[in-house]
Scaffold this active site. Sequence first.
Site, PDB file in Angstrom:
ATOM      1  N   HIS A  66      41.979  26.889  54.620  1.00  0.00           N
ATOM      2  CA  HIS A  66      41.668  27.966  53.660  1.00  0.00           C
ATOM      3  C   HIS A  66      42.644  27.924  52.480  1.00  0.00           C
ATOM      4  CE1 HIS A  66      40.375  29.946  57.582  1.00  0.00           C
ATOM      5  NE2 HIS A  66      39.279  29.988  56.878  1.00  0.00           N
TER       6      HIS A  66
ATOM      7  N   ARG B  80      39.132  28.815  65.184  1.00  0.00           N
ATOM      8  CA  ARG B  80      38.789  28.833  66.616  1.00  0.00           C
ATOM      9  C   ARG B  80      39.687  27.923  67.446  1.00  0.00           C
ATOM     10  NH1 ARG B  80      33.220  29.579  64.494  1.00  0.00           N
ATOM     11  NH2 ARG B  80      32.511  31.594  65.301  1.00  0.00           N
TER      12      ARG B  80
END
Length: 279
Positions: free
Chosen positions: A37, A187
Amino acid sequence: MRLIERPEEMRAWVMDRHGRGVTVGLVPTMGALHEGHLSLMRAAVQENGTAVASIFVNPTQFGPDEDYERYPRAFEADCQKAEAEGIAAIYAPDARTMYPLEHSTYVEEEALSRGLCGRSRPGHFRGVTTVVAKLFNAVLPTRAYFGQKDAQQCAVIRRMARDLDFGVEIIELPIVREADGLALSSRNQYLSPEERQEALGIHRGLRAAEALLKEGARDAATVVQAVKDEMGGLRIDYVELLDAHTLEPLATARGTVLLAVAAWAGGTRLIDNLKTQVI
Ligand code: PAF
């Protein structure tokens, strides 16, 4: 850095920038920010007059048996990371603001979203396109940044932006990996040390396939098998070789190809891919 929670406030903030000729980069996220990100945020800050990141764990893109409730949430830490990258505003509506009572309008892409994750996760891309359309309407970005790890998502969003005349430039940036090759994902936090070790088989498989393609292999079944051979204890959802633009499965590798993988390490579904030019 400004924290904005309502679409009308977001639009007012951004219209003021547009009025002064400032370009706006948007990095849509579900939070639990990692280096992947942050690489998108860096690009958004560099390439635009101002940059916004959205943080919203989107319920409509999770299936009923998926991990919406336990999806990692780290809002304070995320804000600090975004601010350190030079993000000027965080757009973080709550679920009721994003989806008011009696919300009944969805955006659905009907071609590129059918295969791969669309097949395994019915309704997933409908949730993604709906929320991204809403984010585009609130943030009115000049450019929006997405990671290649979600290659199908990028293709679907690019198609949606074109088909619905959003006028937003969709920028796809490379996958960011750990030193041992594991693709970064929020995740990955779910993985036990053993599962994480198993998960490395995905990257090994993609590298083996890349080497085969470089050596001249063109038969899709051979290339796909080379990936599967490295995936040991993982439960494979799909390994497919596709045309990177149309997402049509290929029998013979040609042009820009996408080798896409989804697999389960224990209870965690992981995706990864390789995009490469084949002559
Ligand atoms: O890639 C993600 O994190 C999500 O799918 C997105 C694009 C933020 C939409 O919720």
